[in-house]
Design a protein around this motif. Structure first.
Motif, PDB file in Angstrom:
ATOM      1  N   CYS A  60       0.832  -1.197   0.000  1.00 33.71           N
ATOM      2  CA  CYS A  60       0.000   0.000   0.000  1.00 33.71           C
ATOM      3  C   CYS A  60       0.867   1.249   0.000  1.00 33.71           C
ATOM      4  CB  CYS A  60      -0.919   0.006   1.220  1.00 33.71           C
ATOM      5  SG  CYS A  60      -2.124   1.347   1.207  1.00 33.71           S
ATOM      6  N   GLU A  61       0.538   2.160  -0.909  1.00 38.54           N
ATOM      7  CA  GLU A  61       1.288   3.405  -1.020  1.00 38.54           C
ATOM      8  C   GLU A  61       1.174   4.222   0.264  1.00 38.54           C
ATOM      9  OE1 GLU A  61       3.424   5.360  -2.411  1.00 38.54           O
ATOM     10  OE2 GLU A  61       3.979   3.723  -3.736  1.00 38.54           O
ATOM     11  N   LYS A  62       2.144   5.124   0.425  1.00 40.46           N
ATOM     12  CA  LYS A  62       2.118   6.046   1.560  1.00 40.46           C
ATOM     13  C   LYS A  62       1.096   7.152   1.280  1.00 40.46           C
ATOM     14  CE  LYS A  62       4.186   9.396  -0.847  1.00 40.46           C
ATOM     15  NZ  LYS A  62       3.533  10.694  -1.106  1.00 40.46           N
ATOM     16  N   SER A  63       0.582   7.712   2.307  1.00 40.45           N
ATOM     17  CA  SER A  63       0.570   7.243   3.671  1.00 40.45           C
ATOM     18  C   SER A  63      -0.378   6.051   3.763  1.00 40.45           C
ATOM     19  CB  SER A  63       0.114   8.377   4.577  1.00 40.45           C
ATOM     20  OG  SER A  63      -0.183   7.957   5.851  1.00 40.45           O
ATOM     21  N   ILE A  64       0.076   5.000   4.409  1.00 42.28           N
ATOM     22  CA  ILE A  64      -0.639   3.728   4.343  1.00 42.28           C
ATOM     23  C   ILE A  64      -2.075   3.839   4.836  1.00 42.28           C
ATOM     24  CG2 ILE A  64       0.211   2.965   6.603  1.00 42.28           C
ATOM     25  CD1 ILE A  64       0.521   0.150   5.342  1.00 42.28           C
ATOM     26  N   THR A  65      -2.309   4.670   5.840  1.00 44.88           N
ATOM     27  CA  THR A  65      -3.657   4.993   6.315  1.00 44.88           C
ATOM     28  C   THR A  65      -3.653   6.447   6.773  1.00 44.88           C
ATOM     29  OG1 THR A  65      -3.115   4.175   8.534  1.00 44.88           O
ATOM     30  CG2 THR A  65      -4.251   2.641   7.052  1.00 44.88           C
ATOM     31  N   LEU A 120      -4.155  -4.105  10.107  1.00 45.00           N
ATOM     32  CA  LEU A 120      -3.259  -5.170  10.562  1.00 45.00           C
ATOM     33  C   LEU A 120      -4.042  -6.309  11.209  1.00 45.00           C
ATOM     34  CD1 LEU A 120      -0.315  -3.025  11.942  1.00 45.00           C
ATOM     35  CD2 LEU A 120      -0.257  -4.559   9.962  1.00 45.00           C
ATOM     36  N   THR A 121      -5.115  -5.980  11.901  1.00 44.66           N
ATOM     37  CA  THR A 121      -5.963  -7.019  12.486  1.00 44.66           C
ATOM     38  C   THR A 121      -6.587  -7.880  11.388  1.00 44.66           C
ATOM     39  OG1 THR A 121      -6.451  -5.678  14.439  1.00 44.66           O
ATOM     40  CG2 THR A 121      -7.999  -7.446  13.909  1.00 44.66           C
ATOM     41  N   ILE A 122      -7.044  -7.234  10.317  1.00 45.72           N
ATOM     42  CA  ILE A 122      -7.624  -7.980   9.194  1.00 45.72           C
ATOM     43  C   ILE A 122      -6.562  -8.848   8.522  1.00 45.72           C
ATOM     44  CG2 ILE A 122      -8.758  -7.766   6.949  1.00 45.72           C
ATOM     45  CD1 ILE A 122      -9.928  -5.099   7.959  1.00 45.72           C
ATOM     46  N   ALA A 123      -5.362  -8.299   8.340  1.00 44.52           N
ATOM     47  CA  ALA A 123      -4.279  -9.076   7.720  1.00 44.52           C
ATOM     48  C   ALA A 123      -3.943 -10.302   8.558  1.00 44.52           C
ATOM     49  CB  ALA A 123      -3.048  -8.190   7.542  1.00 44.52           C
ATOM     50  N   VAL A 135      -2.354 -12.944   5.780  1.00 43.79           N
ATOM     51  CA  VAL A 135      -1.744 -12.307   4.618  1.00 43.79           C
ATOM     52  C   VAL A 135      -0.815 -11.197   5.082  1.00 43.79           C
ATOM     53  CG1 VAL A 135      -3.565 -12.877   2.981  1.00 43.79           C
ATOM     54  CG2 VAL A 135      -3.768 -10.794   4.360  1.00 43.79           C
ATOM     55  N   GLN A 136       0.034 -10.741   4.176  1.00 41.38           N
ATOM     56  CA  GLN A 136       1.028  -9.733   4.492  1.00 41.38           C
ATOM     57  C   GLN A 136       0.587  -8.356   4.026  1.00 41.38           C
ATOM     58  OE1 GLN A 136       3.852 -10.294   6.290  1.00 41.38           O
ATOM     59  NE2 GLN A 136       3.097 -12.403   6.507  1.00 41.38           N
ATOM     60  N   LEU A 137       0.763  -7.371   4.892  1.00 41.88           N
ATOM     61  CA  LEU A 137       0.567  -5.966   4.548  1.00 41.88           C
ATOM     62  C   LEU A 137       1.914  -5.279   4.621  1.00 41.88           C
ATOM     63  CD1 LEU A 137      -1.034  -3.377   4.013  1.00 41.88           C
ATOM     64  CD2 LEU A 137      -1.523  -3.265   6.472  1.00 41.88           C
ATOM     65  N   VAL A 138       2.322  -4.649   3.523  1.00 40.46           N
ATOM     66  CA  VAL A 138       3.631  -3.996   3.432  1.00 40.46           C
ATOM     67  C   VAL A 138       3.436  -2.539   3.058  1.00 40.46           C
ATOM     68  CG1 VAL A 138       5.793  -3.920   2.113  1.00 40.46           C
ATOM     69  CG2 VAL A 138       4.900  -6.106   2.931  1.00 40.46           C
ATOM     70  N   ASP A 139       4.145  -1.672   3.746  1.00 41.01           N
ATOM     71  CA  ASP A 139       4.122  -0.235   3.520  1.00 41.01           C
ATOM     72  C   ASP A 139       5.055   0.091   2.350  1.00 41.01           C
ATOM     73  OD1 ASP A 139       4.328   2.540   3.648  1.00 41.01           O
ATOM     74  OD2 ASP A 139       4.966   2.595   5.748  1.00 41.01           O
ATOM     75  N   ALA A 140       4.545   0.823   1.363  1.00 35.06           N
ATOM     76  CA  ALA A 140       5.334   1.143   0.172  1.00 35.06           C
ATOM     77  C   ALA A 140       6.188   2.394   0.327  1.00 35.06           C
ATOM     78  CB  ALA A 140       4.416   1.288  -1.035  1.00 35.06           C
ATOM     79  N   MET A 152       9.065  -5.339   9.245  1.00 39.90           N
ATOM     80  CA  MET A 152       9.260  -3.926   8.887  1.00 39.90           C
ATOM     81  C   MET A 152       8.016  -3.090   9.154  1.00 39.90           C
ATOM     82  SD  MET A 152      12.385  -3.504   7.998  1.00 39.90           S
ATOM     83  CE  MET A 152      12.404  -1.911   7.179  1.00 39.90           C
ATOM     84  N   ILE A 153       6.855  -3.723   9.189  1.00 39.31           N
ATOM     85  CA  ILE A 153       5.614  -2.983   9.432  1.00 39.31           C
ATOM     86  C   ILE A 153       5.619  -2.339  10.816  1.00 39.31           C
ATOM     87  CG2 ILE A 153       4.302  -4.907  10.389  1.00 39.31           C
ATOM     88  CD1 ILE A 153       2.988  -2.329   7.827  1.00 39.31           C
ATOM     89  N   ALA A 154       6.463  -2.823  11.726  1.00 34.66           N
ATOM     90  CA  ALA A 154       6.547  -2.219  13.060  1.00 34.66           C
ATOM     91  C   ALA A 154       7.022  -0.775  12.972  1.00 34.66           C
ATOM     92  CB  ALA A 154       7.485  -3.036  13.953  1.00 34.66           C
TER      93      ALA A 154
END
Length: 361
Positions: free
Chosen positions: A127-132, A142-145, A150-155, A333-335
């Protein structure tokens, strides 16, 4: 390319074009995509989506699908980049078993809507910045992921450029001593237009979410812990979004960062990381592939290079594929994104800047 060079492109899109031109005809590196390939689709057909398609082309790959609010634009995108499938709706895309991962490139106030659908349907997401918009939305995503495995990665490119991975490796090896102070600037000149995404409150405009995310991500990446002291002042424009700000961060380890942002005044995109034994200067830092180390003891200058600016979006996609393959470094890295979003949420609350979606919530 130096910020003050007469040949420096005047905006990010032009800079990306120049970077792509610089690698045209060169063999694509074999060490970028090392995990099993995923089948990718993109939501949105703007500048960054086209850059991802071009990045995939450099690697000899193609996007497998595209969805856009306007079908005609999606069809033109598909024709240009050889994309096999155009979807009428996001739901049609989510339901396609032949798509593994989705790249979300729409305005950031729409991200949570697409994150809910994509992650909830079992798709991995870049997901592009800003992620949310804020920490609450990110926690929900993140709860849904997690629930769907599945993986959620910040772009945000800072998290993926090999240059920063190399500097961190050397810092952790003790080459530089402790990082004490980061000074980071980002100034763009965007002509004031209350309807543009930069200044429109209904599109979550403002400097912080558009460009500040790069600066804060870079600062957090080199701090040993989350800043607890967050001091700032900001100027808002007539539409009620932040345009200029000064930010000071300090963590419990006494590391500090000073950040200056502007959406209506050009300034160098320059970061200086000051360690015990040297300082490291990075120009045009969002997609940087080189930096200069200046050693404190004797003033000696050392250039460090890693990666290639043109492959910035390839690194993002490749790191998501590694995360899916089980790479714990990439999964964790999502941390950093969680911490950055916490800081940005706190800053906007200090400034009293809220978006319509937040008021409705």
């Amino acid at each position: 390319m130096a910020e003050n060079s007469p040949n420096t492109p005047i905006d990010a899109a032009a800079a990306a074009d120049a970077a792509f031109a610089a690698v045209a005809g060169k063999p694509f590196p074999s060490d970028v995509f090392t995990a099993p390939d995923l089948r990718w689709a993109v939501i949105g057909c703007g500048v960054i989506a086209n850059q991802m398609a071009e990045s995939f082309a450099l690697a000899g790959r193609k996007l497998a699908g595209v969805q856009n609010r306007t079908r005609a634009k999606a069809e033109a995108f598909a024709e240009r980049w050889g994309v096999a499938r155009v979807y009428d709706t996001p739901e049609e895309l989510y339901a396609d078993p032949d798509i593994d991962a989705i790249y979300i490139t729409t305005p950031h106030n729409t991200h949570i809507k697409y994150l809910r659908g994509a992650l909830g349907s079992g798709k991995h997401v870049l997901c592009e910045k800003s992620i949310t918009l804020n920490s609450e939305e990110l926690a929900e995503a993140l709860t849904i992921a997690d629930a769907n495995h599945v993986q959620l990665v910040d772009a945000t490119t800072i998290l993926h450029m090999p240059l920063y991975r190399e500097i961190i490796r050397r810092a952790m090896a003790g080459d530089f001593g402790q990082m004490n102070l980061a000074q980071i600037n980002f100034g763009s000149y965007k002509e004031f237009d209350p309807k543009s995404r930069f200044y429109n409150r209904d599109l979550a405009g403002g400097a912080l979410l558009d460009i500040g995310v790069y600066a804060i991500t870079l600062a957090r990446l080199f701090m040993m812990s989350l800043p607890e002291d967050v001091l700032s002042i900001a100027n808002a424009c007539s539409t009620g979004v932040d345009v200029t700000s000064g930010i000071v961060l300090r963590n419990p380890d006494m590391q500090m960062a000073t950040i200056t942002l502007s959406l209506h005044s050009k300034q160098p995109k320059r970061a200086v990381l000051s360690f015990d034994d040297c300082y490291i200067e990075v120009t045009d830092y969002p997609r940087a592939d080189r930096a200069t180390i200046v050693w404190t003891a004797d003033g000696r200058r050392e250039e460090i290079r890693a990666g290639e600016e043109a492959y910035a979006l390839c690194y993002e996609a490749a790191n998501l594929e590694r995360a899916v393959a089980g790479d714990q470094v990439e999964q964790n890295m999502i941390a950093y994104t969680v911490d950055v979003m916490a800081i940005m949420t706190m800053l906007r609350r200090q400034w009293g800047i809220r978006y319509p979606e937040e008021e409705q919530a």
